[in-house]
Design a protein around this motif. Structure first.
Motif, PDB file in Angstrom:
ATOM      1  N   VAL A   1      -6.258   4.684  10.570  1.00 43.34           N
ATOM      2  CA  VAL A   1      -6.500   4.210   9.360  1.00 43.34           C
ATOM      3  C   VAL A   1      -5.232   3.269   8.708  1.00 43.34           C
ATOM      4  N   PRO A   2      -5.193   1.990   8.985  1.00 44.53           N
ATOM      5  CA  PRO A   2      -4.034   1.353   8.314  1.00 44.53           C
ATOM      6  C   PRO A   2      -3.982   1.474   6.878  1.00 44.53           C
ATOM      7  N   TRP A   3      -2.623   1.735   6.205  1.00 46.84           N
ATOM      8  CA  TRP A   3      -2.490   2.230   4.800  1.00 46.84           C
ATOM      9  C   TRP A   3      -1.729   1.285   4.068  1.00 46.84           C
ATOM     10  N   ASN A   4      -2.210   1.083   2.792  1.00 42.97           N
ATOM     11  CA  ASN A   4      -1.354   0.018   2.017  1.00 42.97           C
ATOM     12  C   ASN A   4      -0.909   0.904   0.676  1.00 42.97           C
ATOM     13  N   VAL A   5       0.280   0.952   0.356  1.00 42.66           N
ATOM     14  CA  VAL A   5       1.054   1.357  -0.994  1.00 42.66           C
ATOM     15  C   VAL A   5       1.727   0.294  -1.674  1.00 42.66           C
ATOM     16  N   GLU A   6       1.003   0.309  -2.928  1.00 44.02           N
ATOM     17  CA  GLU A   6       1.497  -0.763  -3.940  1.00 44.02           C
ATOM     18  C   GLU A   6       2.197  -0.193  -4.958  1.00 44.02           C
ATOM     19  N   CYS A   7       3.262  -0.886  -5.441  1.00 39.37           N
ATOM     20  CA  CYS A   7       3.745  -0.635  -6.610  1.00 39.37           C
ATOM     21  C   CYS A   7       3.709  -1.900  -7.611  1.00 39.37           C
ATOM     22  N   VAL A   8       3.612  -1.688  -9.008  1.00 41.51           N
ATOM     23  CA  VAL A   8       3.824  -2.570  -9.673  1.00 41.51           C
ATOM     24  C   VAL A   8       4.839  -2.180 -10.733  1.00 41.51           C
ATOM     25  N   LEU A   9       5.932  -2.902 -10.925  1.00 43.73           N
ATOM     26  CA  LEU A   9       7.182  -2.673 -11.696  1.00 43.73           C
ATOM     27  C   LEU A   9       7.113  -3.559 -12.931  1.00 43.73           C
ATOM     28  N   TRP A  10       7.362  -2.896 -14.057  1.00 43.74           N
ATOM     29  CA  TRP A  10       7.944  -3.363 -15.093  1.00 43.74           C
ATOM     30  C   TRP A  10       9.306  -3.141 -15.751  1.00 43.74           C
ATOM     31  N   LEU A  11       9.905  -4.383 -15.748  1.00 42.54           N
ATOM     32  CA  LEU A  11      11.315  -4.136 -15.982  1.00 42.54           C
ATOM     33  C   LEU A  11      11.508  -4.613 -17.428  1.00 42.54           C
ATOM     34  N   ASP A  12      11.942  -3.750 -18.376  1.00 45.30           N
ATOM     35  CA  ASP A  12      12.030  -4.032 -19.910  1.00 45.30           C
ATOM     36  C   ASP A  12      13.968  -4.288 -20.204  1.00 45.30           C
ATOM     37  N   GLU A  13      14.148  -5.342 -20.198  1.00 42.30           N
ATOM     38  CA  GLU A  13      15.536  -5.599 -20.322  1.00 42.30           C
ATOM     39  C   GLU A  13      16.080  -5.183 -21.770  1.00 42.30           C
ATOM     40  N   ARG A  14      15.255  -5.473 -22.889  1.00 39.40           N
ATOM     41  CA  ARG A  14      15.401  -5.343 -24.142  1.00 39.40           C
ATOM     42  C   ARG A  14      15.499  -3.783 -24.283  1.00 39.40           C
ATOM     43  N   ARG A  15      14.870  -2.952 -23.686  1.00 43.41           N
ATOM     44  CA  ARG A  15      15.068  -1.476 -23.917  1.00 43.41           C
ATOM     45  C   ARG A  15      15.637  -0.865 -22.789  1.00 43.41           C
ATOM     46  N   ALA A  16      16.223  -1.593 -21.945  1.00 45.63           N
ATOM     47  CA  ALA A  16      16.704  -0.915 -20.799  1.00 45.63           C
ATOM     48  C   ALA A  16      16.087   0.059 -20.074  1.00 45.63           C
ATOM     49  N   LEU A  17      14.877  -0.380 -19.608  1.00 44.86           N
ATOM     50  CA  LEU A  17      14.236   0.661 -18.980  1.00 44.86           C
ATOM     51  C   LEU A  17      13.359   0.023 -17.971  1.00 44.86           C
ATOM     52  N   GLN A  18      12.670   0.892 -16.970  1.00 43.24           N
ATOM     53  CA  GLN A  18      11.964   0.579 -15.958  1.00 43.24           C
ATOM     54  C   GLN A  18      10.820   1.509 -15.582  1.00 43.24           C
ATOM     55  N   VAL A  19       9.613   1.072 -15.487  1.00 39.65           N
ATOM     56  CA  VAL A  19       8.450   2.026 -15.187  1.00 39.65           C
ATOM     57  C   VAL A  19       7.713   1.500 -14.026  1.00 39.65           C
ATOM     58  N   ILE A  20       7.358   2.157 -13.366  1.00 43.42           N
ATOM     59  CA  ILE A  20       6.524   1.649 -12.002  1.00 43.42           C
ATOM     60  C   ILE A  20       5.260   2.477 -12.020  1.00 43.42           C
ATOM     61  N   GLY A  21       4.183   1.784 -11.857  1.00 48.29           N
ATOM     62  CA  GLY A  21       2.877   2.108 -11.437  1.00 48.29           C
ATOM     63  C   GLY A  21       2.676   2.277  -9.812  1.00 48.29           C
ATOM     64  N   TRP A  22       1.773   3.158  -9.152  1.00 45.16           N
ATOM     65  CA  TRP A  22       1.521   3.091  -7.872  1.00 45.16           C
ATOM     66  C   TRP A  22       0.162   3.287  -7.660  1.00 45.16           C
ATOM     67  N   ALA A  23      -0.267   2.726  -6.305  1.00 46.49           N
ATOM     68  CA  ALA A  23      -1.566   3.152  -5.983  1.00 46.49           C
ATOM     69  C   ALA A  23      -1.662   2.972  -4.405  1.00 46.49           C
ATOM     70  N   GLN A  24      -2.444   3.636  -3.718  1.00 46.16           N
ATOM     71  CA  GLN A  24      -2.666   3.239  -2.433  1.00 46.16           C
ATOM     72  C   GLN A  24      -3.823   3.762  -1.921  1.00 46.16           C
ATOM     73  N   GLY A  25      -4.044   3.158  -0.483  1.00 50.53           N
ATOM     74  CA  GLY A  25      -5.533   3.122  -0.100  1.00 50.53           C
ATOM     75  C   GLY A  25      -5.670   2.681   1.445  1.00 50.53           C
ATOM     76  N   PRO A  26      -6.735   2.700   1.782  1.00 49.79           N
ATOM     77  CA  PRO A  26      -6.956   2.057   3.410  1.00 49.79           C
ATOM     78  C   PRO A  26      -6.619   0.384   3.129  1.00 49.79           C
ATOM     79  N   ALA A  27      -6.003  -0.066   4.000  1.00 50.86           N
ATOM     80  CA  ALA A  27      -5.741  -1.361   4.249  1.00 50.86           C
ATOM     81  C   ALA A  27      -6.779  -2.279   4.932  1.00 50.86           C
ATOM     82  N   MET A  28      -7.069  -3.411   4.866  1.00 53.27           N
ATOM     83  CA  MET A  28      -7.779  -4.249   5.675  1.00 53.27           C
ATOM     84  C   MET A  28      -6.531  -5.024   6.607  1.00 53.27           C
TER      85      MET A  28
END
Ligand SMILES: [Zn+2]
Ligand SMILES: [Zn+2]
Length: 284
Positions: free
Chosen positions: A97-124
């Motif tokens: 079962v080929p697998w896909n992991v995705e991250c969506v990264l938020w880079l806030d230079e004003r507040r000097a912080l980074q937050v990352i959302g994650w999800a994964q699931g079967p890939a086509m």
């Protein structure tokens, strides 16, 4: 108990992509945060690495997403950027079962912080050697074409003469004929086009990662009010119901701030003990 999330209403949020990710991220992020995603395609992100292997990605998935976010900031002059990066490989069900992991990264230079959302699931994600037009038709069915697009190239997985983004019968037929003509032995290598705009199964996982990012951004640190206060890891040690010794079952979740030192353990299933079957002493 948490302080209100930092105000991103009206914030310009830069997004660098040539793969249509603005259409996936905007509907999730803009209404939730009130920000405005400012899309740019002024840099070809495939130069940072491509799924079709012409250029290998340097570094980790997070490093690649961070590079894209920094480029988006420098191109647009915005102070906040969002970037997405995916990876494909074997997952919890192995190579079948080929697998896909995705991250969506938020880079806030004003507040000097980074937050990352994650999800994964079967890939086509289908990869296959073809010899005949019947093989091609079968592959198109198995790979969910035309909704999912395909890549063809002569002979082997690393041949440079590739044809990307194929979705119509005409385009597939023409590319197949051309690959066979170039191929020394008539073989054609086929695979799913994993770029976001070519693969709706991947788009759905990116959307889930964006949902996860929004949840994290809306969770703020009780101490410094920074967004991204979230579960960092699970703490083991739930006592066994029979002998009372600590097991590897979760006892708490450790929440941690991305901006300051604040961390706390929050008990899960407060006071519950662990099944002795999960205890190394009772059931070694
Ligand atoms: Zn026990
Ligand atoms: Zn904090």
């Amino acid at each position: 108990m948490n302080a209100p999330a930092p105000d991103y209403r009206g914030e310009r949020v830069a997004l660098l992509t040539r793969h249509g990710k603005q259409h996936v991220l905007r509907p999730v992020i803009e209404p939730a945060l009130g920000c405005r995603i400012e899309h740019t395609d002024a840099f070809d992100t495939d130069r940072l690495g491509a799924f079709t292997r012409e250029i290998a990605r340097a570094g980790t998935q997070i490093e690649a997403a961070t590079r894209k976010a920094r480029l988006a900031l420098s191109i647009t002059g915005a102070r906040v950027a969002v970037a997405s990066e995916g990876s494909f490989g074997a997952g919890p069900y192995g190579a079948l079962v080929p697998w896909n992991v995705e991250c969506v990264l938020w880079l806030d230079e004003r507040r000097a912080l980074q937050v990352i959302g994650w999800a994964q699931g079967p890939a086509m994600s289908v990869q296959r050697e073809l010899r005949t037009r019947d093989d091609l038709d079968q592959l198109a069915r198995d790979a969910g074409c035309p909704q999912h697009r395909l890549v063809l190239r002569p002979e082997h997985p690393d041949h440079p003469a590739l044809h990307k983004g194929l979705d119509t019968a005409e385009a597939l037929g023409a590319a197949f004929a051309e690959c066979q003509r170039v191929s020394s032995d008539g073989r054609v290598w086929a695979e799913s086009d994993l770029r976001a705009h070519c693969n709706p199964t991947r788009q759905a996982v990116i959307r889930q990662a964006a949902d996860d990012l929004v949840r994290r951004l809306q969770s703020t640190c009780p101490a410094c009010h920074a967004p991204g206060y979230w579960i960092d890891k699970r703490v083991q040690g739930r006592p066994c119901c029979e002998c009372g010794s600590p097991t590897r079952e979760p006892m708490a979740e450790r929440w941690r701030c991305v901006a300051c030192d604040r961390a706390e353990d929050r008990a899960v299933d407060h006071g519950a003990c662990a099944d002795p079957a999960r205890c190394d002493r009772c059931n070694p």
